[in-house]
Design a protein around this motif. Structure first.
Motif, PDB file in Angstrom:
ATOM      1  N   SER A  15       5.532 -41.176 -11.959  1.00 44.55           N
ATOM      2  CA  SER A  15       5.761 -39.227 -12.529  1.00 44.55           C
ATOM      3  C   SER A  15       5.251 -37.874 -10.898  1.00 44.55           C
ATOM      4  O   SER A  15       5.453 -36.776 -11.192  1.00 44.55           O
ATOM      5  CB  SER A  15       4.272 -38.891 -13.525  1.00 44.55           C
ATOM      6  N   SER A 118      -0.363 -35.449 -10.247  1.00 45.90           N
ATOM      7  CA  SER A 118      -0.070 -36.200 -11.507  1.00 45.90           C
ATOM      8  C   SER A 118      -0.934 -36.941 -12.982  1.00 45.90           C
ATOM      9  O   SER A 118      -1.388 -37.874 -12.335  1.00 45.90           O
ATOM     10  CB  SER A 118       1.321 -37.305 -11.090  1.00 45.90           C
ATOM     11  N   ILE A 151       0.770 -32.070 -13.018  1.00 48.11           N
ATOM     12  CA  ILE A 151       2.624 -32.474 -13.746  1.00 48.11           C
ATOM     13  C   ILE A 151       1.843 -33.615 -15.441  1.00 48.11           C
ATOM     14  O   ILE A 151       1.015 -34.049 -13.963  1.00 48.11           O
ATOM     15  CB  ILE A 151       3.840 -32.935 -13.018  1.00 48.11           C
ATOM     16  N   ALA A 159       7.299 -36.859 -17.754  1.00 47.06           N
ATOM     17  CA  ALA A 159       7.412 -36.238 -16.635  1.00 47.06           C
ATOM     18  C   ALA A 159       8.636 -34.587 -16.093  1.00 47.06           C
ATOM     19  O   ALA A 159       7.985 -33.482 -16.263  1.00 47.06           O
ATOM     20  CB  ALA A 159       7.068 -36.523 -15.738  1.00 47.06           C
TER      21      ALA A 159
END
Length: 205
Positions: A15, A118, A151, A159
């Protein structure tokens, strides 16, 4: 111009990489060179406060930190990406940044910094806050996007489904590109801000 992209995830194509790759596309469009440095799966120990770097100008441990130091000095900006572990950046990222920032004694003023996080679900904003502190202690302008830079996704495929997260990365990269170019023009015209001799005051005398 050049930007270092630091991938602090142990998953080289996960991700965090997905977010950094989205930024990389925009940097390329803006004529900015990038270099991705994968640190999340490396054996990087923490700082032991030995003070050796004050004498030698480099960390006493010869690993990726010293390999990155010269690239950090030459780059115009740096993006640090980390997965979220217990609402924090992972330990490898923290160890790497502690030693990289402390052992490098060149002037980092006006070198642009940005961080991204992330996560599967939570802890993005606390990780974002933690990572930005490395920049602000060094006189580095912090690039911002349209939201806190994060994210969502437990893996790269998830993602890729975070449309807002990917847009945040693109916006961040565009803003960072503009900021680096503006600073380069300002440096040519006006130079860097005047610096005073540092005053260091301990709480206990």
């Amino acid at each position: 111009m050049k930007v270092l992209l630091i991938n602090g995830s142990p998953h080289a194509k996960g991700s965090t990489y997905t977010a950094l790759s989205e930024m990389e596309k925009i940097f390329t469009e803006n004529g900015i060179e990038t270099e991705l440095i994968q640190i999340g799966n490396q054996d990087i120990r923490g700082c032991i406060a030995c003070g050796s770097c004050a004498k030698t100008g480099k960390c006493t441990f010869s690993d990726l930190v010293n390999e990155t130091a010269g690239k950090f000095e030459e780059c115009d900006g740096i993006v640090v990406g980390s997965p979220v572990y217990y609402a924090s950046a992972n330990a490898t990222v923290v160890a790497f940044l502690d030693r990289l920032f402390y052992s490098t004694h060149f002037d980092k003023t006006m070198k642009v910094g940005a961080c991204i996080a992330s996560a599967r679900r939570g802890g993005l904003s606390s990780t974002f806050d933690e990572l930005n502190k490395y920049f602000t202690i060094c006189g580095m302008p912090v690039a911002s996007g349209q939201y806190w830079n994060g994210i969502h996704g437990n893996n790269a495929a998830e993602a890729q489904q975070d449309g807002e997260g990917l847009q945040i990365m693109r916006t961040l990269a565009r803003n960072m590109s503009f900021l680096m170019k503006s600073i380069a023009l300002g440096r040519k015209e006006y130079g860097l801000p005047e610096k005073e001799a540092r005053i260091g005051t301990n709480f206990i005398r």
